[in-house]
Design an enzyme around this catalytic site. Structure first.
Site, PDB file in Angstrom:
ATOM      1  N   ARG A 161       0.822  -1.227   0.000  1.00  0.00           N
ATOM      2  CA  ARG A 161       0.000   0.000   0.000  1.00  0.00           C
ATOM      3  C   ARG A 161       0.852   1.271   0.000  1.00  0.00           C
ATOM      4  NH1 ARG A 161      -2.756  -3.625  -1.017  1.00  0.00           N
ATOM      5  NH2 ARG A 161      -4.795  -4.177  -0.164  1.00  0.00           N
ATOM      6  N   SER A 231     -11.084  -1.015   2.874  1.00  0.00           N
ATOM      7  CA  SER A 231     -10.396  -1.199   4.165  1.00  0.00           C
ATOM      8  C   SER A 231      -9.942   0.158   4.683  1.00  0.00           C
ATOM      9  CB  SER A 231      -9.160  -2.077   3.996  1.00  0.00           C
ATOM     10  OG  SER A 231      -9.574  -3.361   3.643  1.00  0.00           O
ATOM     11  N   GLU A 328      -5.420   3.515   5.877  1.00  0.00           N
ATOM     12  CA  GLU A 328      -5.056   3.361   4.460  1.00  0.00           C
ATOM     13  C   GLU A 328      -5.698   4.512   3.669  1.00  0.00           C
ATOM     14  OE1 GLU A 328      -5.692  -0.631   2.882  1.00  0.00           O
ATOM     15  OE2 GLU A 328      -6.417   0.255   1.020  1.00  0.00           O
TER      16      GLU A 328
HETATM   17  C1  LIG Z   1     -15.435  -1.056  -1.713  1.00  0.00           C
HETATM   18  C2  LIG Z   1     -13.961  -0.758  -1.867  1.00  0.00           C
HETATM   19  C3  LIG Z   1     -13.069  -1.807  -2.006  1.00  0.00           C
HETATM   20  C4  LIG Z   1     -11.691  -1.550  -2.151  1.00  0.00           C
HETATM   21  N1  LIG Z   1     -10.855  -2.617  -2.286  1.00  0.00           N
HETATM   22  C5  LIG Z   1      -9.535  -2.401  -2.440  1.00  0.00           C
HETATM   23  C6  LIG Z   1      -8.646  -3.507  -2.602  1.00  0.00           C
HETATM   24  O1  LIG Z   1      -9.050  -4.659  -2.647  1.00  0.00           O
HETATM   25  N2  LIG Z   1      -7.330  -3.239  -2.726  1.00  0.00           N
HETATM   26  C7  LIG Z   1      -6.832  -1.960  -2.716  1.00  0.00           C
HETATM   27  O2  LIG Z   1      -5.620  -1.807  -2.836  1.00  0.00           O
HETATM   28  N3  LIG Z   1      -7.659  -0.901  -2.574  1.00  0.00           N
HETATM   29  C8  LIG Z   1      -8.988  -1.082  -2.443  1.00  0.00           C
HETATM   30  N4  LIG Z   1      -9.838  -0.014  -2.286  1.00  0.00           N
HETATM   31  C9  LIG Z   1      -9.281   1.359  -2.257  1.00  0.00           C
HETATM   32  C10 LIG Z   1      -9.369   2.098  -3.632  1.00  0.00           C
HETATM   33  O3  LIG Z   1     -10.192   1.411  -4.515  1.00  0.00           O
HETATM   34  C11 LIG Z   1      -7.980   2.251  -4.273  1.00  0.00           C
HETATM   35  O4  LIG Z   1      -7.102   2.939  -3.412  1.00  0.00           O
HETATM   36  C12 LIG Z   1      -8.033   3.002  -5.601  1.00  0.00           C
HETATM   37  O5  LIG Z   1      -6.810   2.887  -6.288  1.00  0.00           O
HETATM   38  C13 LIG Z   1      -8.397   4.486  -5.424  1.00  0.00           C
HETATM   39  O6  LIG Z   1      -8.668   5.011  -6.704  1.00  0.00           O
HETATM   40  P1  LIG Z   1      -9.430   6.395  -6.881  1.00  0.00           P
HETATM   41  O7  LIG Z   1      -9.353   6.750  -8.321  1.00  0.00           O
HETATM   42  O8  LIG Z   1     -10.791   6.325  -6.328  1.00  0.00           O
HETATM   43  O9  LIG Z   1      -8.500   7.343  -6.027  1.00  0.00           O
HETATM   44  P2  LIG Z   1      -8.940   8.680  -5.250  1.00  0.00           P
HETATM   45  O10 LIG Z   1      -9.644   8.291  -4.000  1.00  0.00           O
HETATM   46  O11 LIG Z   1      -9.647   9.585  -6.180  1.00  0.00           O
HETATM   47  O12 LIG Z   1      -7.521   9.304  -4.900  1.00  0.00           O
HETATM   48  C14 LIG Z   1      -6.701   8.677  -3.937  1.00  0.00           C
HETATM   49  C15 LIG Z   1      -5.450   9.549  -3.706  1.00  0.00           C
HETATM   50  O13 LIG Z   1      -4.664   9.593  -4.895  1.00  0.00           O
HETATM   51  C16 LIG Z   1      -4.505  10.940  -5.373  1.00  0.00           C
HETATM   52  N5  LIG Z   1      -4.624  10.862  -6.835  1.00  0.00           N
HETATM   53  C17 LIG Z   1      -5.679  10.406  -7.546  1.00  0.00           C
HETATM   54  N6  LIG Z   1      -5.399  10.410  -8.857  1.00  0.00           N
HETATM   55  C18 LIG Z   1      -4.143  10.891  -8.981  1.00  0.00           C
HETATM   56  C19 LIG Z   1      -3.281  11.123 -10.096  1.00  0.00           C
HETATM   57  N7  LIG Z   1      -3.663  10.876 -11.369  1.00  0.00           N
HETATM   58  N8  LIG Z   1      -2.029  11.603  -9.877  1.00  0.00           N
HETATM   59  C20 LIG Z   1      -1.628  11.858  -8.595  1.00  0.00           C
HETATM   60  N9  LIG Z   1      -2.400  11.674  -7.497  1.00  0.00           N
HETATM   61  C21 LIG Z   1      -3.639  11.190  -7.697  1.00  0.00           C
HETATM   62  C22 LIG Z   1      -5.634  11.709  -4.719  1.00  0.00           C
HETATM   63  O14 LIG Z   1      -5.311  13.085  -4.573  1.00  0.00           O
HETATM   64  C23 LIG Z   1      -5.771  11.005  -3.376  1.00  0.00           C
HETATM   65  O15 LIG Z   1      -4.784  11.464  -2.458  1.00  0.00           O
HETATM   66  C24 LIG Z   1     -11.214  -0.210  -2.152  1.00  0.00           C
HETATM   67  C25 LIG Z   1     -12.129   0.841  -2.034  1.00  0.00           C
HETATM   68  C26 LIG Z   1     -13.486   0.579  -1.903  1.00  0.00           C
HETATM   69  C27 LIG Z   1     -14.456   1.726  -1.809  1.00  0.00           C
END
Ligand SMILES: Cc1cc2nc3c(=O)[nH]c(=O)nc-3n(C[C@H](O)[C@H](O)[C@H](O)COP(=O)(O)OP(=O)(O)OC[C@H]3O[C@@H](n4cnc5c(N)ncnc54)[C@H](O)[C@@H]3O)c2cc1C
Length: 345
Positions: A161, A231, A328
């Site tokens: 992570r 998580s 996380e």
């Molecule tokens: C139901 C559920 C299940 C999940 N299961 C998992 C799992 O199994 N494994 C896992 O690892 N994670 C899991 N996650 C967490 C999440 O899906 C991941 O962390 C995912 O990669 C976040 O993507 P996002 O586009 O929504 O990021 P966001 O929430 O939009 O952004 C996250 C962070 O990254 C930054 N960011 C976003 N895009 C960029 C970019 N292009 N350049 C620089 N910074 C950026 C943002 O500013 C923020 O700080 C889960 C979440 C949910 C809701």
């Protein structure tokens, strides 16, 4: 003066918070212009993918830039497929696209919410596979110059992570695309308990994809129905000595241990469960009844409800087990990203 924009639809926790302004970037050029605009106007800026890993602890006093830069390109080489995906592509759609094109190897990571460009940041992982196992390079926009740089996977410092994008590159670079490499000779990744039941000689990528999707749909709350960010806490890694002590006091707890290089990784959910916190709530934020590692928004939880609950959970676990839980989820306050540990103590 700016009007205020509601962020509830842009974070999977469905927390109501306001931003001064929101814009949607469909090109690298526009994204860069928006970042410069924010800088020149002394506005904090926040790049968001699908908001599935953030918690707005209060209103955000700046500009949210939604990354919707799209495009996927496949190149066919002797033993490998090389695939480039723009950072605003939806992660699960990307995996479906790969499956439809008979490019296999990512199926264990199906149905993880969010964008392709967010995946390297915390090196997403599930069912025995992590992004680092597939990533060849990450393309970033350097905000100080406007140059696009290619960071090879080995320089991304991927770990559990974590990556360089949470540290040195966090405020200075925006991810604009990710390069992946898939071997044409597919071999299944069946190390995770529930997948170990498949026969490695006969299992197909489609079976793994379907199995992972089914299990995730059964186990995890769907953010469209119940706000959550997956998580909430990372699985803590502790010393072998400390793990032995915990094992003596809680012998039934033993199956939750996973060995890692420098210590023992515990399941955060199991620790929270042992503290009897399933279903515990503060305001409208609650620990999920079945998945103790997940905090949910039962209806109108505020960022502050979630922070208070997370603090209670982490303090209770620290009291029972002397183990520190680290969120996380990324905490965003009025000025941008903050250190979540500052709220936990
Ligand atoms: C139901 C559920 C299940 C999940 N299961 C998992 C799992 O199994 N494994 C896992 O690892 N994670 C899991 N996650 C967490 C999440 O899906 C991941 O962390 C995912 O990669 C976040 O993507 P996002 O586009 O929504 O990021 P966001 O929430 O939009 O952004 C996250 C962070 O990254 C930054 N960011 C976003 N895009 C960029 C970019 N292009 N350049 C620089 N910074 C950026 C943002 O500013 C923020 O700080 C889960 C979440 C949910 C809701």
């Amino acid at each position: 003066m700016y009007p205020f924009f509601e962020l509830k639809d842009f974070n999977s926790f469905a927390i109501s918070a306001k931003a001064k302004t929101i814009s949607t970037a469909e090109s690298i050029k526009f994204l860069y212009q928006q970042c410069l605009y924010a800088k020149n106007n002394q506005l904090p800026s926040l790049i968001l993918g699908e908001g599935s890993n953030v918690l707005f602890t209060e209103d955000f006093d700046g500009m949210v830039i939604l990354n919707r830069i799209k495009g996927i390109h496949i190149s066919n080489q002797f033993k490998y497929w090389h695939v480039y995906a723009a950072s605003g592509e939806n992660w699960h759609h990307f995996i479906e696209f790969l499956m439809n094109n008979k490019i296999y190897g990512a199926e264990n990571l199906a149905l993880i919410p969010g964008c392709v460009g967010s995946a390297p940041i915390q090196n997403i992982g599930a069912y025995g596979l992590e992004l680092k196992d597939l990533c060849e390079y990450v393309n970033v926009l350097e905000l100080s110059t406007g140059y696009i740089l290619k960071i090879q996977a080995k320089s991304c410092r991927f770990s559990y992570r974590d990556s360089i994008f949470k540290h040195e590159y966090q405020r200075t670079h925006v991810i604009i695309g990710v390069g992946f490499k898939f071997a044409k000779q597919w071999s299944p990744r069946l190390t995770y308990d529930e997948l170990a039941l498949f026969n490695p000689k006969t299992v197909t990528p489609q079976q793994i994809f379907d199995f992972v999707c089914n299990i995730r749909r059964k186990k995890l709350p769907d953010p469209i129905i119940t706000g959550n960010a997956g998580s909430f806490f990372k699985n803590p890694v502790i010393s072998k000595n400390k793990a032995e002590k915990i094992k003596k006091i809680y012998p039934k707890y033993f199956p939750q241990y996973h060995q890692v290089n420098s210590g023992v990784k515990l399941a955060a959910g199991a620790l929270i469960d042992q503290c009897g916190l399933k279903g515990f709530k503060i305001g409208d934020a609650a620990v999920h009844m079945h998945q103790a590692s997940i905090i949910i928004n039962q209806n109108r939880a505020t960022g502050s409800d979630v922070v208070k609950l997370a603090k209670h959970v982490s303090q209770t676990v620290a009291k029972y087990f002397n183990v520190v839980l680290e969120p996380e989820v990324r905490f965003i306050d009025r000025y941008g990203e903050m250190n979540p540990m500052d709220c936990m103590l």
